[in-house]
Design an enzyme around this catalytic site. Structure first.
Site, PDB file in Angstrom:
ATOM      1  NE  ARG A  65      53.761  -1.995 -46.181  1.00 37.93           N
ATOM      2  CZ  ARG A  65      53.287  -1.842 -44.951  1.00 37.93           C
ATOM      3  NH1 ARG A  65      53.607  -2.690 -43.995  1.00 37.93           N
ATOM      4  NH2 ARG A  65      52.484  -0.830 -44.665  1.00 37.93           N
ATOM      5  CD  GLU A  75      51.596  -1.581 -51.581  1.00 34.04           C
ATOM      6  OE1 GLU A  75      51.923  -2.483 -50.806  1.00 34.04           O
ATOM      7  OE2 GLU A  75      51.172  -1.781 -52.720  1.00 34.04           O
ATOM      8  N   GLY A 119      46.393   9.017 -43.386  1.00 34.53           N
ATOM      9  CA  GLY A 119      47.379   8.401 -44.279  1.00 34.53           C
ATOM     10  C   GLY A 119      48.154   7.338 -43.539  1.00 34.53           C
ATOM     11  CD1 TRP A 138      46.559  10.101 -50.269  1.00 39.76           C
ATOM     12  CD2 TRP A 138      47.634  11.183 -51.884  1.00 39.76           C
ATOM     13  NE1 TRP A 138      47.019  11.267 -49.753  1.00 39.76           N
ATOM     14  CE2 TRP A 138      47.669  11.952 -50.728  1.00 39.76           C
ATOM     15  CE3 TRP A 138      48.244  11.656 -53.048  1.00 39.76           C
ATOM     16  CZ2 TRP A 138      48.303  13.187 -50.671  1.00 39.76           C
ATOM     17  CZ3 TRP A 138      48.866  12.873 -53.007  1.00 39.76           C
ATOM     18  CH2 TRP A 138      48.892  13.627 -51.823  1.00 39.76           C
ATOM     19  CD  GLU A 195      38.903   7.842 -44.953  1.00 39.53           C
ATOM     20  OE1 GLU A 195      38.730   8.747 -44.102  1.00 39.53           O
ATOM     21  OE2 GLU A 195      38.195   6.827 -45.039  1.00 39.53           O
ATOM     22  NE  ARG A 215      80.167  13.665 -71.677  1.00 40.74           N
ATOM     23  CZ  ARG A 215      80.106  14.818 -72.338  1.00 40.74           C
ATOM     24  NH1 ARG A 215      79.799  14.838 -73.624  1.00 40.74           N
ATOM     25  NH2 ARG A 215      80.338  15.956 -71.715  1.00 40.74           N
ATOM     26  CB  THR A 242      56.260   6.951 -45.212  1.00 41.39           C
ATOM     27  OG1 THR A 242      56.144   6.719 -43.790  1.00 41.39           O
ATOM     28  CG2 THR A 242      55.135   7.861 -45.690  1.00 41.39           C
TER      29      THR A 242
END
Ligand SMILES: Cc1cc2nc3c(=O)[nH]c(=O)nc-3n(C[C@H](O)[C@H](O)[C@H](O)COP(=O)(O)OP(=O)(O)OC[C@H]3O[C@@H](n4cnc5c(N)ncnc54)[C@H](O)[C@@H]3O)c2cc1C
Length: 385
Positions: free
Chosen positions: A248, A369, A136, A161, A132, A273, A371
């Site tokens: 997770r 999920e 969080g 979110w 919410e 390159r 921080t």
């Protein structure tokens, strides 16, 4: 034990390799061509949804008893990883379908599983609604309330979110049913998009995973039938955390996939390159950077599969390993994608090449999920217990 051909420690089963090859083929042919446009226009990857649904890869985790593929947790990670290798946004289709139904699979009633998982097998999606605006990292401080009304529950409040909000058919919603009991007063419900009082709010404008809608959801006297509660009242927060133990690793898989996509692009570019009359891959600095990138990805992949395998075996103490896998793999994804941009030089900073998108997409894996600070808290609590 040495030399025993049946002793397959640290080796995936043949069917895992076959699965990888199948999903890689699909991802390169039917998802990769749209990844740039999906990101540029911040539009939902409909092509990916169609392709994943047609092949049954949209919700591979659904057990066979409910008509799904019954893929084990490692196999589910492989699917997410391979889709993420070409398009981070699209990988959230199988990932969030698992996130949105894992609590139900773990603790829901048989009838509810039949109904919701059956819908997923048909191609519908599910979301997970814990966060919410004011709750969080401290999710247990949520304010969304559910009150009994006869046989029904009436939910009031909002969630923010929410990945694939507005696209999903089903939503696992955590709400307070007994405010006196803190985390033990939270319950989990399956809310359907057509439930009275369920409203999809505005979408976020984001740095990355732009093709994956992130919505605010409102519950305005939202009426949910009594049989849609998951488990007993008061068990919702436990269900929410138990879910994360199982999912997770899937965010770790997404991170590994994004990192692998960036490494593959960097290898191809640096071999092509030329500067100072040589390919830039031939400079030892480039070789060492590529080697470091590949080494970190390999370590992250191993940790992700280990954590998924432990979840699959039904081990009890998954807190440390699932947090560690998600945290390590997402930190690796951020480092590797940043290095990939560096190896491309100025070209890496433009949208002509996919590595800047991958760098932006990698960032979210360190945030959602939980921080990576919260993952470190989870790990520390486990090792200091
Ligand atoms: C694109 C996107 C998709 C998402 N999808 C979903 C979804 O589908 N479902 C869902 O429920 N949620 C979802 N989330 C929410 C996500 O899980 C939260 O954003 C996350 O858990 C962090 O909460 P917060 O944003 O409120 O940050 P805050 O909690 O405000 O944290 C801000 C900073 O403080 C740090 N911090 C907070 N507490 C502590 C502490 N105790 N110790 C140390 N540091 C701390 C954090 O690590 C962070 O760096 C999504 C978020 C995003 C951006």
């Amino acid at each position: 034990m040495a030399g025993n051909p049946d002793f397959n420690l640290f080796q995936l089963e043949d069917f895992h390799d076959e699965l990888r090859s199948a999903i890689r083929g699909l991802a390169e042919k039917e998802i990769a061509p749209y990844a740039k446009e999906v990101d540029g226009q911040a539009r939902f990857p409909e092509e990916a949804l169609t392709a994943l649904n047609a092949a049954g890869f949209n919700a591979v985790h659904v057990p066979e008893a409910y008509g799904g593929q019954g893929a084990d947790s490692v196999a589910t990670c492989i699917v997410i990883e391979e889709v993420a290798r070409v398009c981070g946004s699209s990988s959230l289709i199988p990932a969030v379908n698992k996130l949105g139904t894992m609590g139900l699979i773990l603790n829901g009633s048989e009838e509810l599983k039949q109904k919701v998982l059956g819908d997923l097998v048909e191609g519908k999606m599910a979301s997970y609604c814990l966060s919410e605006r004011e709750a969080g990292s401290d999710a247990a401080a949520m304010r969304t309330r559910a009150k009994a009304d006869g046989d029904d529950w009436i939910i009031n409040g909002s969630k923010c979110w929410i990945t694939n909000g507005g696209k999903s058919e089903w939503y696992t919603v955590m709400a307070v049913t007994d405010p006196e009991k803190g985390a033990n007063g939270i319950s989990a419900f399956m809310v359907h998009k057509d439930d009275e009082g369920f409203v999809v709010g505005p979408l976020e404008h984001k740095l990355g995973i732009k093709g994956s809608p992130t919505a605010e959801l409102y519950f305005e006297n939202c009426r949910v039938p009594g049989d849609r509660i998951i488990g007993e009242p008061g068990t919702g927060f436990k269900t929410a955390l138990q879910t994360l133990d199982h999912t997770r690793p899937t965010i770790g898989a997404q991170a590994v996939g994004i990192a692998q996509g960036a490494l593959d692009a960097a290898i191809a570019y640096t071999k092509d390159r030329k500067q100072f009359g040589k390919t830039i891959a031939s400079f030892q600095n480039t070789e060492f950077m590529l080697a470091d990138m590949a080494m970190k990805i390999e370590a992250a992949r191993l940790m992700v599969y280990t954590s998924a395998a432990r979840a699959e075996r039904g081990e009890k103490n998954l807190g440390f390993i699932s947090a560690a896998a998600k945290c390590f793999a997402s930190d690796v994804a951020m480092q590797v994608t940043t290095d990939a941009v560096q190896l491309f030089g100025g070209a890496g900073y433009t949208t002509d090449f996919p590595v800047e998108r991958m760098m932006r997409d990698a960032k979210i894996t360190q945030i959602y999920e939980g921080t990576n600070q919260i993952q470190r808290l989870v790990m520390a609590r486990n090792i200091l217990r």
